[in-house]
Design a protein around this motif. Sequence first.
Motif, mmCIF file in Angstrom:
data_model
loop_
_atom_site.group_PDB
_atom_site.id
_atom_site.type_symbol
_atom_site.label_atom_id
_atom_site.label_comp_id
_atom_site.label_asym_id
_atom_site.label_seq_id
_atom_site.Cartn_x
_atom_site.Cartn_y
_atom_site.Cartn_z
ATOM 1 N N GLU A 270 -9.686 0.341 -7.778
ATOM 2 C CA GLU A 270 -9.324 -1.048 -7.718
ATOM 3 C C GLU A 270 -10.135 -1.994 -7.909
ATOM 4 O OE1 GLU A 270 -6.020 -1.191 -4.070
ATOM 5 O OE2 GLU A 270 -7.438 0.116 -3.419
ATOM 6 N N SER B 121 0.925 -1.251 -0.158
ATOM 7 C CA SER B 121 0.048 0.114 0.003
ATOM 8 C C SER B 121 0.926 1.168 0.168
ATOM 9 C CB SER B 121 -0.907 0.243 1.158
ATOM 10 O OG SER B 121 -1.899 -1.054 1.104
ATOM 11 N N TYR C 234 -0.899 1.421 -18.377
ATOM 12 C CA TYR C 234 -1.903 1.762 -17.420
ATOM 13 C C TYR C 234 -3.202 2.013 -18.190
ATOM 14 C CZ TYR C 234 1.393 2.194 -14.059
ATOM 15 O OH TYR C 234 2.793 2.093 -13.060
ATOM 16 N N ALA D 270 -4.358 3.153 -10.303
ATOM 17 C CA ALA D 270 -4.678 2.871 -8.658
ATOM 18 C C ALA D 270 -4.372 4.006 -7.930
ATOM 19 C CB ALA D 270 -3.545 1.966 -8.332
ATOM 20 N N VAL E 163 -6.064 -5.701 -1.930
ATOM 21 C CA VAL E 163 -6.339 -5.754 -3.622
ATOM 22 C C VAL E 163 -7.430 -6.928 -3.722
ATOM 23 C CG1 VAL E 163 -4.057 -5.038 -3.916
ATOM 24 C CG2 VAL E 163 -4.737 -7.651 -3.652
ATOM 25 N N PHE F 148 -2.215 -2.192 -7.169
ATOM 26 C CA PHE F 148 -2.320 -2.589 -8.415
ATOM 27 C C PHE F 148 -1.622 -1.874 -9.471
ATOM 28 C CE2 PHE F 148 -6.491 -4.544 -7.269
ATOM 29 C CZ PHE F 148 -6.356 -5.788 -8.150
ATOM 30 N N THR G 284 -2.571 3.823 -2.413
ATOM 31 C CA THR G 284 -2.418 2.534 -2.531
ATOM 32 C C THR G 284 -1.924 2.056 -3.729
ATOM 33 O OG1 THR G 284 -4.831 2.202 -2.812
ATOM 34 C CG2 THR G 284 -3.968 1.778 -0.384
#
Length: 547
Positions: A394, A334, A349, A356, A387, A363, A360
């Motif tokens: 998320e 995290s 991404y 994400a 997660v 991911f 955190t």
Amino acid sequence: MSESQKRELESKLWGIANILRGKMNASQFQDYILGFIFYKYLSDKLVNEVNELLKPDGLTYADIDENTEEGKQDLEHLKEITVERLGFFLKPSELFGTLARRGNVRRGNVTEDETKPLTNTTAILAEDTDEEYAQTFILEDLERVLKNIERSTLGTDSQDDFDNLFYDIDLNSTKIGKSVDDRNKVIVKILTALNTIDFDLGSTDSDVLGDAYEYLIGQFAAGAGQKAGEFYTPQQVSTVLARIVTTGKKKLKSVYDPTCGSGSLLLRVAKQVDEVGHFYGQEMNRTTYNLARMNMILHDVSYLQFDIKNEDTLEHPQHLGHRFEAIVANPPFSAKWSASPLLMNDDRYSQFGKLAPKGTADFAFVQHMYYQLADNGVLATVLPHGVLFRGAAEEHIRKHFIEELNAIDAVIGLPANLFFGTSIATCILVLKKCREDNEHILFIDASKGFDKQKTQNYLLPEHIDAIVDTFQNRSGVDKYAYRATLDEVRENNYNLNIPRYVNTFEEEESIDLDAVADELVQINTELAETETSILAFCKELNIKAPF
């Protein structure tokens, strides 16, 4: 080398490390001890290599006089060969043993060349050795030699692998000693003690010293508190990850760890196969990055075989042009990251449509790793349980991995308190681009299989075998593992929390109320008989009854 000899080596090295215990915390004195062990390893490695080169001439490295013209020419020739083969070079006067012997010589009317160093580690670690042994000031020479190791690689293929490798060894730190003489005394004691140990680099079992080095890293991690998570993954967890990503394989073209710490995970993967073509890693912390490079070299991994970079993996990835057959990682749990909108243009991404959260980054690491996974590759990473079920961005990313990519192959729940510095329960997420069983996700609840030792939990070999065998067989096991269909996952709104799929509920034993009632009647009858007996005794003794 036998197991007892291996334990003896570990004990000696840890004893030497304790010279600095009390002067500084574990995360600080590890830099000195591990750095000096590495320096001795380089010296021993180079001497072995050069002696082999000189054997046809009936010479050894000790026979070369670096002060003569002929000796200088010989050294230039040897440097050219050894830098190409080993990646570095040391002159005879710069060898670990040379400095150690100069630093600690017997008192009396003898010259330095005629003296012999102490040969007993225990004696050196004793407090009364100073009476027999005088010390020569070597700090400046030691600092120069460590820099010369790095300089010997300039302009060569190994330059990046040795650049600033000894940066964290500060010989002027007052934490070692208040005065220069105090610091010299401590350093000489460490070098002299190390010089008594034969690393036996000619042994066929080349991993003995490497394993001892890993042992020390683990010991330092145990004393480093929360900082331990920055550089060390417990061996038993590393073994699970390594066995998962090497399932069915004897050779790997490449293995990658984007948060490689001390490099222990990469090296653990190598233990599971016959051959690894190339190791890749990235580490943001400079000190840990240096430790990773030392660890690779000390495990006899050629500088040509590894590529480890010092950068922030999420913000400044260094290996995006590569695709890896095996990826393992234990990212910081995290962690915070920028989550900059500009990253939505990043191929890692962009297809997910969301980043994400800033607080955190779990991911974000998974997305990064998946992007670099080869089509035939396996990705196994340790993550916090959040997660599996957290919502918002998320949940969106998790749904994309399941519905659009069908990439999540297995979810494995681990026991709590396995990692140094945190007691939280964690999980292993396994992803593939081409899954063999693309209709199911395997869930394993291994949270109850551990051995408690003092304040830490550990996975024993039988616990590791149970996890790996279940993963490889992909079979359901009552109260331990379940193969969930994708439809079941959809019905749970892409929530991957393990208890939703693995039923670990234990029914309590049924109670026969009639039997309980009969037992209570019997107890009351016996109680009444006992009271009658006590009353009779009290009357006979002419004392007041207690009821």
